[in-house]
Design an enzyme around this catalytic site. Structure first.
Site, PDB file in Angstrom:
ATOM      1  N   ARG A  84       0.731  -1.279  -0.074  1.00 31.46           N
ATOM      2  CA  ARG A  84      -0.116  -0.171   0.040  1.00 31.46           C
ATOM      3  C   ARG A  84       0.856   1.139  -0.038  1.00 31.46           C
ATOM      4  O   ARG A  84       0.492   2.214  -0.629  1.00 31.46           O
ATOM      5  CB  ARG A  84      -0.809   0.262   1.027  1.00 31.46           C
ATOM      6  CG  ARG A  84      -2.341   0.190   1.038  1.00 31.46           C
ATOM      7  CD  ARG A  84      -3.091   0.104   2.455  1.00 31.46           C
ATOM      8  NE  ARG A  84      -3.492  -1.494   2.579  1.00 31.46           N
ATOM      9  CZ  ARG A  84      -3.660  -2.306   3.719  1.00 31.46           C
ATOM     10  NH1 ARG A  84      -3.243  -1.717   4.767  1.00 31.46           N
ATOM     11  NH2 ARG A  84      -3.822  -3.560   3.473  1.00 31.46           N
ATOM     12  N   ASP A 228       6.662 -23.308   7.049  1.00 31.13           N
ATOM     13  CA  ASP A 228       6.832 -23.592   8.278  1.00 31.13           C
ATOM     14  C   ASP A 228       8.319 -23.428   8.359  1.00 31.13           C
ATOM     15  O   ASP A 228       9.093 -24.503   7.932  1.00 31.13           O
ATOM     16  CB  ASP A 228       6.288 -25.010   8.795  1.00 31.13           C
ATOM     17  CG  ASP A 228       6.521 -25.096  10.435  1.00 31.13           C
ATOM     18  OD1 ASP A 228       7.722 -24.702  10.914  1.00 31.13           O
ATOM     19  OD2 ASP A 228       5.412 -25.454  11.139  1.00 31.13           O
ATOM     20  N   HIS A 229       9.136 -22.306   8.643  1.00 28.49           N
ATOM     21  CA  HIS A 229      10.487 -22.250   8.565  1.00 28.49           C
ATOM     22  C   HIS A 229      11.404 -23.250   9.225  1.00 28.49           C
ATOM     23  O   HIS A 229      12.300 -23.450   8.956  1.00 28.49           O
ATOM     24  CB  HIS A 229      10.682 -20.647   8.714  1.00 28.49           C
ATOM     25  CG  HIS A 229      10.974 -20.565  10.268  1.00 28.49           C
ATOM     26  ND1 HIS A 229      10.144 -19.847  11.037  1.00 28.49           N
ATOM     27  CD2 HIS A 229      11.902 -20.275  10.889  1.00 28.49           C
ATOM     28  CE1 HIS A 229      10.350 -19.758  12.200  1.00 28.49           C
ATOM     29  NE2 HIS A 229      11.808 -20.013  12.227  1.00 28.49           N
ATOM     30  N   GLU A 267      12.909 -19.912  23.993  1.00 25.35           N
ATOM     31  CA  GLU A 267      13.404 -18.927  23.432  1.00 25.35           C
ATOM     32  C   GLU A 267      13.634 -17.872  24.583  1.00 25.35           C
ATOM     33  O   GLU A 267      12.722 -17.997  25.921  1.00 25.35           O
ATOM     34  CB  GLU A 267      12.334 -18.196  22.811  1.00 25.35           C
ATOM     35  CG  GLU A 267      11.920 -18.773  21.399  1.00 25.35           C
ATOM     36  CD  GLU A 267      10.886 -18.288  20.455  1.00 25.35           C
ATOM     37  OE1 GLU A 267      11.436 -17.273  19.668  1.00 25.35           O
ATOM     38  OE2 GLU A 267       9.807 -18.294  20.590  1.00 25.35           O
ATOM     39  N   HIS A 291       5.474 -25.628  14.585  1.00 28.31           N
ATOM     40  CA  HIS A 291       7.177 -25.959  14.492  1.00 28.31           C
ATOM     41  C   HIS A 291       7.336 -27.294  15.197  1.00 28.31           C
ATOM     42  O   HIS A 291       7.904 -28.245  14.818  1.00 28.31           O
ATOM     43  CB  HIS A 291       7.787 -24.897  15.116  1.00 28.31           C
ATOM     44  CG  HIS A 291       7.740 -23.503  14.516  1.00 28.31           C
ATOM     45  ND1 HIS A 291       7.622 -23.260  13.003  1.00 28.31           N
ATOM     46  CD2 HIS A 291       8.024 -22.238  15.015  1.00 28.31           C
ATOM     47  CE1 HIS A 291       7.479 -22.309  12.880  1.00 28.31           C
ATOM     48  NE2 HIS A 291       7.814 -21.331  14.001  1.00 28.31           N
ATOM     49  N   LYS A 391       8.461 -18.501  26.046  1.00 26.69           N
ATOM     50  CA  LYS A 391       9.347 -17.355  25.987  1.00 26.69           C
ATOM     51  C   LYS A 391       9.783 -17.015  27.195  1.00 26.69           C
ATOM     52  O   LYS A 391       9.457 -17.232  28.046  1.00 26.69           O
ATOM     53  CB  LYS A 391       8.166 -16.313  25.581  1.00 26.69           C
ATOM     54  CG  LYS A 391       7.905 -16.451  24.002  1.00 26.69           C
ATOM     55  CD  LYS A 391       8.241 -15.664  23.060  1.00 26.69           C
ATOM     56  CE  LYS A 391       7.380 -15.995  21.678  1.00 26.69           C
ATOM     57  NZ  LYS A 391       8.441 -15.753  20.601  1.00 26.69           N
TER      58      LYS A 391
HETATM   59  C1  BG6 Z   1       7.987 -17.916  14.792  1.00 22.40           C
HETATM   60  C2  BG6 Z   1       7.310 -17.351  15.869  1.00 22.40           C
HETATM   61  O1  BG6 Z   1       7.419 -18.673  13.816  1.00 22.40           O
HETATM   62  O2  BG6 Z   1       9.360 -18.580  15.200  1.00 22.40           O
HETATM   63  C3  BG6 Z   1       8.031 -16.563  16.866  1.00 22.40           C
HETATM   64  O3  BG6 Z   1       6.190 -16.628  15.380  1.00 22.40           O
HETATM   65  C4  BG6 Z   1       9.283 -17.339  16.990  1.00 22.40           C
HETATM   66  O4  BG6 Z   1       7.170 -16.254  17.951  1.00 22.40           O
HETATM   67  C5  BG6 Z   1      10.173 -17.933  16.011  1.00 22.40           C
HETATM   68  O5  BG6 Z   1      10.165 -16.334  17.937  1.00 22.40           O
HETATM   69  C6  BG6 Z   1      11.128 -18.562  16.201  1.00 22.40           C
HETATM   70  O6  BG6 Z   1      12.094 -18.892  15.113  1.00 22.40           O
HETATM   71  P1  BG6 Z   1      13.643 -19.120  15.372  1.00 22.40           P
HETATM   72  O7  BG6 Z   1      13.855 -19.519  13.997  1.00 22.40           O
HETATM   73  O8  BG6 Z   1      14.056 -17.843  15.669  1.00 22.40           O
HETATM   74  O9  BG6 Z   1      13.610 -20.493  16.225  1.00 22.40           O
END
Ligand code: BG6
Length: 541
Positions: A84, A228-229, A267, A291, A391
């Site tokens: 946008r 889903d990384h 984390e 994840h 977290k």
């Molecule tokens: C994301 C979450 O998918 O993954 C975040 O939304 C999280 O909350 C993050 O911090 C963690 O990814 P990585 O690769 O840093 O472990």
């Protein structure tokens, strides 16, 4: 992942994913002797919808830059930012460059590489609900095809909140931008079209089904890449190699030898700046739904018949189907939810979750979740899978720890040696990627003493190359047409089927209380009790 071998470059008219016998099933092309074209993406244009956001700067720009640096993107590759905000091409290029210089694993950007990348970066301003913006986008992309030789191949990345997906995909369709480009839709233009959608994919089963349906009205499942990384992380891909590429581990990968499995996604960060998103989401949806359950599926699946996307996803799906959704009573017994209060993490003061400016002061959202799950299958019956994520925990670590059963006979106990620790195999996903095996060894000397020692494989020590970032791997996979490391429609729906009863019980107040834990601790004591009840304890990674 499946197709990371030598392949023919596909003809423009013949998308790789349309190959028989199953139209859903993208298959690798035959090997081409002597040529390693394995990771070279085809000429294409990647359109980032919502390109001025955080994700582009933090993840997408660095990933593309590193792919180019590694020689995996062809010179024709073009990026179009669609958003946008009023920007011109140069301002958008600056936005990407800033992202690379800040977040790339290789930084700062090398001038020569950046210049060649920048020549293929353009901006398209428009509102996502404005049909004209898409008509203009179509013209813009046609012009790029002509000028840069991108052959009608288009990858749309929806870097926007999921609530905008239906609008965008419908508009793409109306502007003729969604077609598959193969013979199944005759009369359509040439080249392939794929769409990457970000997580969270829905917020429960119903919304995920709706989203899948809305995507399916416009795209074939073969065109949809749900990212889903975690699946793009090197160590997660290595899980398959570790298990199925070695003769040693698979025979013991079952209930006969494995006592229990722990999956930890810890984390140190709180919700910094993401309070609004996070408060509506929580740890279960944010981490476990995608994840953690994907890690579990990759860990527990049976060997696929072949390393093709659909075989792999079928096997993961079988694992998820084996996880039976809980009753409310099970939720109260087998889950723990927590929320952090103020404390210290890595020497820094952390304020309570509820004191974050974007979080409701009486929020009940969980920032920590621990679950005990089981997989009803021949291989895993009776083996508990303990999952935890949180977290503001003391260290950032993602690992899968396998605890093996004790030796059948305590032979050394007769010599007065206390019971030895059970063997543990810890697969460290991040950081310090590697695999650790803990076993008992005789302490040197005349007497008999046994101590647990480590056999430790570390990526950083064994390989001289850096692991690519997950987004780098996954973007290339999408450009190559390999969906192995993306989640399929049925997988996401099954994950919600598993989690919905937990969320429902928590929200109804009959799934156990919300526990508080100090930032910098390993979660509430109730999470420890979850394992103590079973005579086990969490590993302290
Ligand atoms: C994301 C979450 O998918 O993954 C975040 O939304 C999280 O909350 C993050 O911090 C963690 O990814 P990585 O690769 O840093 O472990």
């Amino acid at each position: 992942m499946a197709t990371r071998v030598e392949e023919d470059p596909p003809a423009v008219e013949e998308p790789r994913s349309s190959h028989a016998p199953d139209a859903r099933q993208p298959q690798p092309n035959p090997l081409r002797e002597g040529l390693r074209l394995e990771r070279m993406a085809e000429p294409c244009t990647m359109v980032i919808c919502g390109a001025t956001g955080d994700l582009t700067e933090r993840k997408l720009a660095p990933a593309l830059y590193n792919a180019l640096l590694g020689g995996f993107l062809p010179p024709e590759f073009t990026v179009v930012g669609f958003a946008r905000r009023e920007l011109d091409d140069d301002a958008f290029r600056d936005h990407l460059l800033a992202g690379i210089n800040r977040f790339s694993r290789n930084k700062p950007a090398k001038p020569a590489i950046w210049e060649s990348f920048a020549r293929g970066i353009e901006y398209h301003q428009g509102d996502f609900d404005d049909p004209d913006a898409y008509v203009e986008l179509a013209k813009h992309l046609d012009r790029i095809d002509r000028d840069r030789g991108t052959s009608g191949n288009r990858l749309f990345y929806l870097a926007v909140p999921p609530s905008l997906y239906p609008e965008i995909v419908n508009q793409l369709d109306r502007a003729g931008l969604a077609s598959h480009g193969d013979r199944r839709r005759s009369g359509s233009r040439r080249g392939w079209t794929r769409v990457i959608v970000e997580k969270p994919f829905g917020s429960d089963l119903e919304s995920a089904r709706t989203l899948n349906r809305e995507l399916a009205e416009v795209f074939d499942e073969t065109q949809v890449y749900r990212i889903d990384h975690y699946l793009g992380k090197e160590t997660v891909q290595n899980l398959a190699v570790f298990r199925f590429g070695n003769g040693l581990f698979e025979p013991i990968w079952n209930r006969r030898y494995i006592d229990s499995v722990q999956i930890t996604v810890a984390e140190t960060v709180g919700v910094e700046g993401r309070g609004e998103f996070y408060d509506a989401t929580g740890a279960l949806r944010d981490i476990v739904q995608g994840h953690a359950l994907q890690l579990m599926a990759m860990f527990a699946m049976d060997p696929p018949v072949e390393f093709h996307a659909e075989d792999l996803r079928d096997e993961k799906m079988k694992v998820l189907r084996g996880v039976k959704p809980m009753s409310a009573a099970d939720v109260a017994t087998n889950t723990v939810r927590g929320q952090y209060v103020s404390g210290w993490v890595e020497g820094e003061k952390v304020v309570s979750y509820r004191d974050d400016e974007k979080v409701a002061p009486d929020s009940e959202t969980e920032t920590f979740a621990a679950l005990k799950l089981g997989i009803d299958s021949w291989r895993w019956a009776g083996v508990p899978f303990y999952l935890r994520t949180g977290k503001a925990l003391p260290s950032r670590v993602t690992e899968i720890a396998v605890q093996f059963k004790q030796a059948p006979l305590a032979l050394f106990a007769r010599a007065g040696v206390p019971q030895i620790e059970a063997n543990v195999l810890a697969i460290r996903v991040q950081p310090d990627e590697g695999i650790l095996l803990r076993f008992g060894a005789k302490v040197p000397g005349q007497g008999l003493q046994i101590r647990t020692v480590n056999m430790d494989f570390r990526y950083g020590l064994s390989f001289a190359v850096d692991s690519p970032d997950a987004y780098e791997t996954l973007l290339l996979d999408a450009m190559i047409g390999d969906p192995s490391l993306f989640t399929r429609d049925d997988e996401v729906e099954r994950a919600w089927e598993i989690l919905d009863p937990i969320l429902d019980a928590w929200h109804a107040g009959n799934g156990g209380p919300l526990h508080f834990y100090g930032a910098g601790s390993w979660g509430p004591p109730a999470a420890d009790e979850l394992l103590e009840r079973d005579g086990r304890a969490w590993r302290r990674p």
